[in-house]
Design an enzyme around this catalytic site. Sequence first.
Site, PDB file in Angstrom:
ATOM      1  CD  GLU A 109      61.930   6.453  43.490  1.00 13.57           C
ATOM      2  OE1 GLU A 109      61.983   8.242  43.127  1.00 13.57           O
ATOM      3  OE2 GLU A 109      61.862   6.340  43.522  1.00 13.57           O
ATOM      4  CB  SER A 132      40.308  13.183  45.372  1.00 16.63           C
ATOM      5  OG  SER A 132      39.591  12.998  46.451  1.00 16.63           O
ATOM      6  CD  GLU A 133      42.935  16.454  42.879  1.00 18.15           C
ATOM      7  OE1 GLU A 133      42.327  17.712  43.943  1.00 18.15           O
ATOM      8  OE2 GLU A 133      43.978  15.507  44.091  1.00 18.15           O
ATOM      9  CD  GLN A 181      29.840  25.421  62.051  1.00 17.64           C
ATOM     10  OE1 GLN A 181      30.950  24.597  61.231  1.00 17.64           O
ATOM     11  NE2 GLN A 181      29.406  25.943  62.096  1.00 17.64           N
ATOM     12  CB  ILE A 182      25.995  18.572  64.568  1.00 20.99           C
ATOM     13  CG1 ILE A 182      25.792  19.372  63.054  1.00 20.99           C
ATOM     14  CG2 ILE A 182      25.204  19.309  65.358  1.00 20.99           C
ATOM     15  CD1 ILE A 182      25.111  18.146  62.860  1.00 20.99           C
ATOM     16  CG  HIS A 183      29.475  18.268  68.399  1.00 21.72           C
ATOM     17  ND1 HIS A 183      28.672  17.058  67.279  1.00 21.72           N
ATOM     18  CD2 HIS A 183      29.494  17.224  69.706  1.00 21.72           C
ATOM     19  CE1 HIS A 183      28.425  15.997  68.025  1.00 21.72           C
ATOM     20  NE2 HIS A 183      28.677  15.828  69.901  1.00 21.72           N
ATOM     21  N   GLY A 188      55.293  11.340  43.320  1.00 22.26           N
ATOM     22  CA  GLY A 188      54.319  10.775  43.929  1.00 22.26           C
ATOM     23  C   GLY A 188      52.892   9.768  43.462  1.00 22.26           C
ATOM     24  N   GLY A 216      31.112  24.466  69.862  1.00 19.15           N
ATOM     25  CA  GLY A 216      33.112  24.395  69.995  1.00 19.15           C
ATOM     26  C   GLY A 216      33.071  23.457  70.650  1.00 19.15           C
ATOM     27  CD  GLU A 252      46.779   2.727  48.720  1.00 18.51           C
ATOM     28  OE1 GLU A 252      46.264   2.501  48.087  1.00 18.51           O
ATOM     29  OE2 GLU A 252      47.454   2.419  49.931  1.00 18.51           O
TER      30      GLU A 252
END
Length: 387
Positions: free
Chosen positions: A127, A370-371, A340-342, A131, A344, A367
């Site tokens: 709601e 994390s907290e 980051q590896i790629h 939450g 831009g 679902e």
Amino acid sequence: MHFAMTDEQRMIVETTRAFVETELYPHEAEIERTGHLPMELIRELQAKAMAAGLYAANMPEDVGGAGLDTLSWLLYEKELGRANYALHWTCVARPSNILLAGTPEQREKYLVPCMKGETWDCLAMTEPGAGSDLRGMSASARQDGTDWVLNGTKHFISHADIAGFTIAFMATGEEDTPRGRKKKITAFFVDKGTKGFTVREGYRNVAHRGYTNAILEFDDCRIPAENVLGEVHKGFEVAGKWLGATRLQVAATCLGRADRALAHALSWAAERRQFGQQIGKFQGIGFKLADMATELKAAELLTWEAGWKYDAGTVTEADMAMAKLKASEMLAMVADEAIQIHGGMGLMDELPLERIWRDARLERIWEGTSEIQRHIISREMLRPLGG
């Protein structure tokens, strides 16, 4: 625990991955561009998923599902999780197993059409003012003769626009608890089209484009007593018993997207050349790949172990919370490092990385945030010590 897949599990993985790559990947760009999943495409892919034996594979055989054990189901979810969420969730639907809690009559009315692909279910808990604290919900139901009258608002309700009904969790009383008075919750089946029940368009979301959310309004919505799912005042218990494994489902789909992102990063690191050599040979890139692979493996092991323990009847709330926490936070890290590896190019929509990166943010919220997962884990650790 055995770390090798069985022949059946290997077949499930290969069949599901082939379906995802052949049937779902080609439609991702259009769904991402428009944010819309046309019903004609849903029906086309739905039929193909049924023909491949992948539709509603999470459900028991006695109701028409594949009857997969939990670990095999999670392997299947990982493969589906590689694709755009709207495509795999809507077109290769997995009806909520809370429908199994229904009476024979309720199963016939609500579960069977979902199994046949005729409609979809949706769960209404969250709601605007409640939450993570579900027992603090304000939407309520009161008994009036043999009927129940529902009032209140739910939001963030996934795919309610196409669902034929909702399972709405409503406050139906109060009880004293060690932490004060809390709401008693009851679950109700509410059919779309019922007077007083309105489904409104929800919010625009940067994650999971094409996967809609809605606002549900109940205004003196009257439903018969036979629409109660489970027992009156026991809706919270019904949810706890039947919905616990959804955290493992989230974990498994996170694994699929992380695996796809890592594969792109690895391929780019091997092909891209700077300063006369593959960029993967630079320590700055090589260490990123090593960390990504290690985090992915750790999340996989937590998820597979929880699935194995679920079938053995030894799984704990902390086991499932750890899997969901680790997998969702790992996905955020892997997606970010892959971009980051790629450089831009990673942010361009020619690759799925920017989508995976955007979509990853939601996984640490729905679902159970994390907290909340950390709270579940620490609470289970402290209980034996009197905490």
